[in-house]
Design an enzyme around this catalytic site. Sequence first.
Site, PDB file in Angstrom:
ATOM      1  N   GLU A  94     -17.219  27.770  70.790  1.00  0.00           N
ATOM      2  CA  GLU A  94     -17.055  27.814  69.336  1.00  0.00           C
ATOM      3  C   GLU A  94     -18.381  27.810  68.602  1.00  0.00           C
ATOM      4  O   GLU A  94     -19.335  27.186  69.056  1.00  0.00           O
ATOM      5  CB  GLU A  94     -16.353  26.531  68.872  1.00  0.00           C
ATOM      6  N   CYS A 107     -23.753  26.738  63.377  1.00  0.00           N
ATOM      7  CA  CYS A 107     -23.722  25.648  64.351  1.00  0.00           C
ATOM      8  C   CYS A 107     -23.292  26.261  65.679  1.00  0.00           C
ATOM      9  O   CYS A 107     -22.215  26.846  65.770  1.00  0.00           O
ATOM     10  CB  CYS A 107     -22.725  24.599  63.861  1.00  0.00           C
ATOM     11  N   CYS A 114     -18.373  19.427  77.957  1.00  0.00           N
ATOM     12  CA  CYS A 114     -19.433  18.416  77.861  1.00  0.00           C
ATOM     13  C   CYS A 114     -19.081  17.284  78.807  1.00  0.00           C
ATOM     14  O   CYS A 114     -17.927  16.984  79.022  1.00  0.00           O
ATOM     15  CB  CYS A 114     -19.501  17.897  76.423  1.00  0.00           C
ATOM     16  N   CYS A 118     -18.092  10.950  74.983  1.00  0.00           N
ATOM     17  CA  CYS A 118     -17.948  10.166  73.741  1.00  0.00           C
ATOM     18  C   CYS A 118     -16.465  10.058  73.386  1.00  0.00           C
ATOM     19  O   CYS A 118     -15.732  11.043  73.428  1.00  0.00           O
ATOM     20  CB  CYS A 118     -18.720  10.810  72.598  1.00  0.00           C
ATOM     21  N   CYS A 121     -14.694  12.311  70.526  1.00  0.00           N
ATOM     22  CA  CYS A 121     -15.055  13.729  70.450  1.00  0.00           C
ATOM     23  C   CYS A 121     -14.121  14.586  71.293  1.00  0.00           C
ATOM     24  O   CYS A 121     -13.847  14.275  72.458  1.00  0.00           O
ATOM     25  CB  CYS A 121     -16.498  13.901  70.919  1.00  0.00           C
ATOM     26  N   CYS A 335     -15.995  20.144  65.998  1.00  0.00           N
ATOM     27  CA  CYS A 335     -16.024  19.376  67.239  1.00  0.00           C
ATOM     28  C   CYS A 335     -15.039  19.777  68.326  1.00  0.00           C
ATOM     29  O   CYS A 335     -14.247  18.975  68.805  1.00  0.00           O
ATOM     30  CB  CYS A 335     -15.830  17.898  66.927  1.00  0.00           C
TER      31      CYS A 335
HETATM   32  N1  SAH Z   1     -24.012  16.385  72.104  1.00  0.00           N
HETATM   33  C1  SAH Z   1     -24.752  16.451  70.880  1.00  0.00           C
HETATM   34  C2  SAH Z   1     -24.348  17.594  69.958  1.00  0.00           C
HETATM   35  C3  SAH Z   1     -22.896  17.919  69.819  1.00  0.00           C
HETATM   36  S1  SAH Z   1     -21.869  16.794  68.936  1.00  0.00           S
HETATM   37  C4  SAH Z   1     -24.698  15.147  70.162  1.00  0.00           C
HETATM   38  O1  SAH Z   1     -24.036  14.215  70.644  1.00  0.00           O
HETATM   39  O2  SAH Z   1     -25.357  14.986  69.152  1.00  0.00           O
HETATM   40  C5  SAH Z   1     -22.304  17.031  67.243  1.00  0.00           C
HETATM   41  C6  SAH Z   1     -22.013  15.821  66.370  1.00  0.00           C
HETATM   42  O3  SAH Z   1     -20.611  15.710  66.060  1.00  0.00           O
HETATM   43  C7  SAH Z   1     -22.396  14.517  67.033  1.00  0.00           C
HETATM   44  O4  SAH Z   1     -23.028  13.668  66.114  1.00  0.00           O
HETATM   45  C8  SAH Z   1     -21.054  13.989  67.443  1.00  0.00           C
HETATM   46  O5  SAH Z   1     -21.109  12.636  67.702  1.00  0.00           O
HETATM   47  C9  SAH Z   1     -20.212  14.371  66.262  1.00  0.00           C
HETATM   48  N2  SAH Z   1     -18.767  14.314  66.499  1.00  0.00           N
HETATM   49  C10 SAH Z   1     -18.106  14.515  67.652  1.00  0.00           C
HETATM   50  N3  SAH Z   1     -16.777  14.345  67.480  1.00  0.00           N
HETATM   51  C11 SAH Z   1     -16.595  14.052  66.179  1.00  0.00           C
HETATM   52  C12 SAH Z   1     -15.446  13.786  65.391  1.00  0.00           C
HETATM   53  N4  SAH Z   1     -14.226  13.785  65.915  1.00  0.00           N
HETATM   54  N5  SAH Z   1     -15.635  13.536  64.079  1.00  0.00           N
HETATM   55  C13 SAH Z   1     -16.874  13.549  63.545  1.00  0.00           C
HETATM   56  N6  SAH Z   1     -17.987  13.797  64.227  1.00  0.00           N
HETATM   57  C14 SAH Z   1     -17.866  14.033  65.550  1.00  0.00           C
END
Ligand code: SAH
Length: 346
Positions: A94, A107, A114, A118, A121, A335
């Site tokens: 995406e 973006c 991944c 987290c 996510c 995300c």
């Molecule tokens: N792996 C990298 C980049 C991808 S995630 C990182 O962790 O920074 C991009 C951003 O979106 C990160 O800050 C991540 O924590 C956030 N993110 C992921 N899932 C999310 C969600 N459900 N709501 C809001 N932000 C989210």
Amino acid sequence: MINLLDLQLNEIEELMKKLGQPKFRAAQIFGWMYKEAGKGAESFDEMTNVPADLRQKLAEISTIGLPEVLKVQESKLDGTRKYLFGLEDGNAVESVFMRYKFGNSICVSSQAGCRMGCSFCASTLGGLTRNLTAGEIAGQILSAERDTGERISHVVVMGTGEPFDNYENLSSFIKIINSPKGLNIGMRNITVSTCGIVPMIKRFGDDFPQVNLAISLHASDNESRSALMPVNRKYPMGELLKACRSYTEKTSRRVTFEYTLVKGVNDSREDADRLAKLLRGMLCHVNLIPLNTVKERDFETTGKAAAAAFRNRLEESGVPATIRRELGDDIDAACGQLRRSTMSEK
Ligand code: SAH
């Protein structure tokens, strides 16, 4: 087959050497591939100043493999376009194209899936499938330019994947898009976001001192950060923030901390105070992100008033903070959600 989009200009020069061609052919070919927004060449036939026998040779050994648009969703609210791109091997990634006053921004994803895990996510739910090549990351920009016919001037590596878990390809990608003969995107217009792989922060600061660094922090103490982000068990906050301090000292560049507000988990006044204490005096900025709810998880978003209170508390303590404006709210723009919904359709 070589995907020419994976190669930096000097690597195409090496290829020309191998083919017994003069060096300047590389710049010609590179120029055609990245021409004006949306007009890059996809076939060698278009490269009219390149001799026919070289064009034929190139067609035998290489491609200019752009990701294919599988799906586009356009926001009715703000024109944000969310793409699902198909790769050569059937994987899908995406990207999100956004229009701002300062220009167009995209973006991009750095991995298919991944492995960082987290808990809030969607991108990590199916684990890591594979790294994207430099050309597959750059190709997302080219395909979006081709689709919109508009130039993209700003790039954030904040889509699916952990860029510092794919450092070599990320590094090549940055050099390719920064090249004046490539997309000519300024280092200062590129932002890389990481979950906090500490040793790579130093390397990144050495290699790309002008590229913006964003750190996904999301918590104000180790216990809650480890619960949200398993990477914190390996690289706890103390080490992470130390690396960020060294980074700002070396580069004189401000670090952005991303902090996704999750109701009842990390959004209390005490959290704001702890966070302020950790960050006070650092050259940084906190980007507060309202959580995008993911249906597989039962986390809730912090309300608008509570988010504003959190921001004010940080600001009062001398830590600059803003609440991220949400673009593409009506198209699941965040995300990993589109990729997942498509994977589960299959
Ligand atoms: N792996 C990298 C980049 C991808 S995630 C990182 O962790 O920074 C991009 C951003 O979106 C990160 O800050 C991540 O924590 C956030 N993110 C992921 N899932 C999310 C969600 N459900 N709501 C809001 N932000 C989210």
